[in-house]
Scaffold this active site. Structure first.
Site, PDB file in Angstrom:
ATOM      1  N   ASP A  98      54.394  23.563  48.095  1.00  0.00           N
ATOM      2  CA  ASP A  98      53.112  23.858  47.354  1.00  0.00           C
ATOM      3  C   ASP A  98      52.973  22.542  46.181  1.00  0.00           C
ATOM      4  O   ASP A  98      53.196  22.820  45.053  1.00  0.00           O
ATOM      5  CB  ASP A  98      52.940  24.980  46.592  1.00  0.00           C
ATOM      6  CG  ASP A  98      51.476  25.124  45.973  1.00  0.00           C
ATOM      7  OD1 ASP A  98      50.874  24.302  45.849  1.00  0.00           O
ATOM      8  OD2 ASP A  98      51.334  26.211  45.388  1.00  0.00           O
ATOM      9  N   ASN A 156      47.634  35.194  54.927  1.00  0.00           N
ATOM     10  CA  ASN A 156      48.627  35.950  53.857  1.00  0.00           C
ATOM     11  C   ASN A 156      47.921  37.217  53.024  1.00  0.00           C
ATOM     12  O   ASN A 156      47.023  37.083  52.725  1.00  0.00           O
ATOM     13  CB  ASN A 156      48.909  34.881  52.600  1.00  0.00           C
ATOM     14  CG  ASN A 156      49.670  33.682  53.180  1.00  0.00           C
ATOM     15  OD1 ASN A 156      49.827  33.410  54.337  1.00  0.00           O
ATOM     16  ND2 ASN A 156      49.980  32.660  52.161  1.00  0.00           N
ATOM     17  N   HIS A 216      44.965  31.945  51.793  1.00  0.00           N
ATOM     18  CA  HIS A 216      45.918  32.860  50.815  1.00  0.00           C
ATOM     19  C   HIS A 216      44.921  33.653  50.114  1.00  0.00           C
ATOM     20  O   HIS A 216      43.673  33.662  50.115  1.00  0.00           O
ATOM     21  CB  HIS A 216      46.390  31.552  49.677  1.00  0.00           C
ATOM     22  CG  HIS A 216      47.480  30.944  50.316  1.00  0.00           C
ATOM     23  ND1 HIS A 216      48.819  31.038  49.799  1.00  0.00           N
ATOM     24  CD2 HIS A 216      47.731  29.924  51.472  1.00  0.00           C
ATOM     25  CE1 HIS A 216      49.709  30.173  50.582  1.00  0.00           C
ATOM     26  NE2 HIS A 216      48.926  29.671  51.510  1.00  0.00           N
ATOM     27  N   GLY A 217      45.659  34.645  49.478  1.00  0.00           N
ATOM     28  CA  GLY A 217      44.872  35.754  48.522  1.00  0.00           C
ATOM     29  C   GLY A 217      44.363  36.681  49.578  1.00  0.00           C
ATOM     30  O   GLY A 217      42.977  36.977  49.441  1.00  0.00           O
ATOM     31  N   GLY A 218      44.774  36.985  50.791  1.00  0.00           N
ATOM     32  CA  GLY A 218      44.285  37.822  51.712  1.00  0.00           C
ATOM     33  C   GLY A 218      43.721  38.923  51.525  1.00  0.00           C
ATOM     34  O   GLY A 218      42.732  39.759  52.045  1.00  0.00           O
ATOM     35  N   ASP A 238      57.362  31.188  50.633  1.00  0.00           N
ATOM     36  CA  ASP A 238      56.025  30.920  50.126  1.00  0.00           C
ATOM     37  C   ASP A 238      55.959  30.168  48.640  1.00  0.00           C
ATOM     38  O   ASP A 238      56.659  30.446  47.971  1.00  0.00           O
ATOM     39  CB  ASP A 238      55.571  32.343  49.739  1.00  0.00           C
ATOM     40  CG  ASP A 238      53.901  32.414  49.898  1.00  0.00           C
ATOM     41  OD1 ASP A 238      53.306  31.477  50.307  1.00  0.00           O
ATOM     42  OD2 ASP A 238      53.806  33.222  49.249  1.00  0.00           O
ATOM     43  N   THR A 279      49.523  41.286  47.730  1.00  0.00           N
ATOM     44  CA  THR A 279      49.209  42.406  46.667  1.00  0.00           C
ATOM     45  C   THR A 279      48.721  43.789  47.424  1.00  0.00           C
ATOM     46  O   THR A 279      49.214  44.794  46.903  1.00  0.00           O
ATOM     47  CB  THR A 279      48.177  41.704  45.669  1.00  0.00           C
ATOM     48  OG1 THR A 279      48.328  40.653  45.323  1.00  0.00           O
ATOM     49  CG2 THR A 279      47.940  42.759  44.602  1.00  0.00           C
TER      50      THR A 279
HETATM   51  P1  13P Z   1      47.459  38.167  47.765  1.00  0.00           P
HETATM   52  O1  13P Z   1      48.495  38.760  47.187  1.00  0.00           O
HETATM   53  O2  13P Z   1      46.387  38.088  46.950  1.00  0.00           O
HETATM   54  O3  13P Z   1      47.450  39.088  49.029  1.00  0.00           O
HETATM   55  O4  13P Z   1      47.849  36.734  48.453  1.00  0.00           O
HETATM   56  C1  13P Z   1      49.068  36.753  49.140  1.00  0.00           C
HETATM   57  C2  13P Z   1      49.320  34.986  49.130  1.00  0.00           C
HETATM   58  O5  13P Z   1      48.447  34.251  49.563  1.00  0.00           O
HETATM   59  C3  13P Z   1      50.735  34.780  49.251  1.00  0.00           C
HETATM   60  O6  13P Z   1      50.759  33.299  49.092  1.00  0.00           O
END
Ligand code: 13P
Length: 283
Positions: free
Chosen positions: A103, A230, A208-210, A81, A233
């Protein structure tokens, strides 16, 4: 089977679903994630940062993913990632990762194309897939915060050109999500996603940032072309909270299995909930 990103996303496209891509921070989370995916009959993507890959060992991660894919009869992708460094990407590909993300989103457009093309060539030589990013996702990545002023949504026209010129397998889009957002939920720009989806004509998109995405928005983004989802967290926070509680409660000479196993269970619950949404089954 141990497979590439391209393969699982082609299946997700046919079935109008997303494949969960779960960030692991240690070796222990891997079997938990894969076992849940097998039980739910879905493919799964295990993803690591460069830091986790070095900490656990690239080949150890590959070995676990390969052997569990075979033992449980589930399609597993191992994905690097947010890699920016060519040597780190080469190391992962040589160890057997089946997918990598370059990236170059902070680079000028043309440089992002040039860098991504080189990674696509490198990955193809190893039979692996490539994800790249256009635009800027907000929040914190590996401890580094992206300033609000630097957040840029993905431009649909640029997305088309980028996909054509690089030969990537999946494109991460910036549509209002933020990495590491777990205390609140985000407002996604569905309009922007729709414009991108219409422009790229069925090409697999990545969110991203799921963690910060509302459950009730998941179906909508999948219907608008998101195929890789994705989540990091959410797993980490639940692992940490549970193991912290166990470490506080248990004696210092207790087997540390007793702290780790409840944390794994907490991760499994998160993965199960997310995968059930990603399947996008209309009741
Ligand atoms: P989160 O940690 O906010 O779920 O995002 C994960 C992510 O997008 C990893 O690239």
């Amino acid at each position: 089977m141990y497979v590439t990103l391209r393969e699982v996303l082609a299946e997700a496209n046919q079935l109008n679903m997303a494949v969960g891509a779960f960030n692991t921070h240690n070796l222990e989370m891997c079997p938990s994630i894969i076992r849940v995916a097998a039980r739910l009959h879905t493919p799964v993507i295990i993803q690591t940062s460069e830091g986790t890959a070095s900490y656990v060992g690239h080949r150890n991660l590959v070995a676990v993913c390969e052997s569990m894919a075979e033992e449980y009869g589930v399609n597993v992708v191992l994905h690097l990632d947010h890699a920016k460094n060519f040597d780190e990407i080469r190391k992962a590909l040589e160890a057997g990762y089946s997918s990598v993300m370059f990236d170059g989103s902070a680079l000028p457009f043309k440089e992002n194309i040039l860098g991504t093309k080189r990674i696509v060539e490198m990955a193809q030589a190893h039979g692996a897939s490539v994800e790249a990013e256009l635009g800027t996702v907000g929040g914190t990545e590996d401890g580094v915060a992206v300033a609000d002023a630097d957040v840029r949504y993905t431009d649909p026209e640029q997305a088309v050109e980028f996909i054509e010129k690089t030969g990537i397998d999946a494109l991460a889009v910036a549509i209002g999500t933020n990495h590491g957002q777990y205390k609140s939920k985000t407002n996604i720009s569905f309009d922007q996603l729709e414009k991108i989806r219409d422009a790229v004509n069925g090409f697999p998109l990545v969110i991203h940032g799921g963690t910060g995405v509302k459950d009730e928005d998941v179906r909508h983004v999948i219907d608008l072309g998101i195929r890789k989802f994705n989540v990091g967290t959410d797993l980490l926070v639940n692992w940490n909270k549970t193991s912290k509680q166990c470490y506080d409660e248990l004696k210092e000479n207790a087997s540390n299995r007793n702290m780790v196993m409840p944390a794994q269970k907490a991760v499994e619950e998160v993965v199960e909930h997310r995968i059930s949404l990603f399947k996008n089954i209309v009741a």
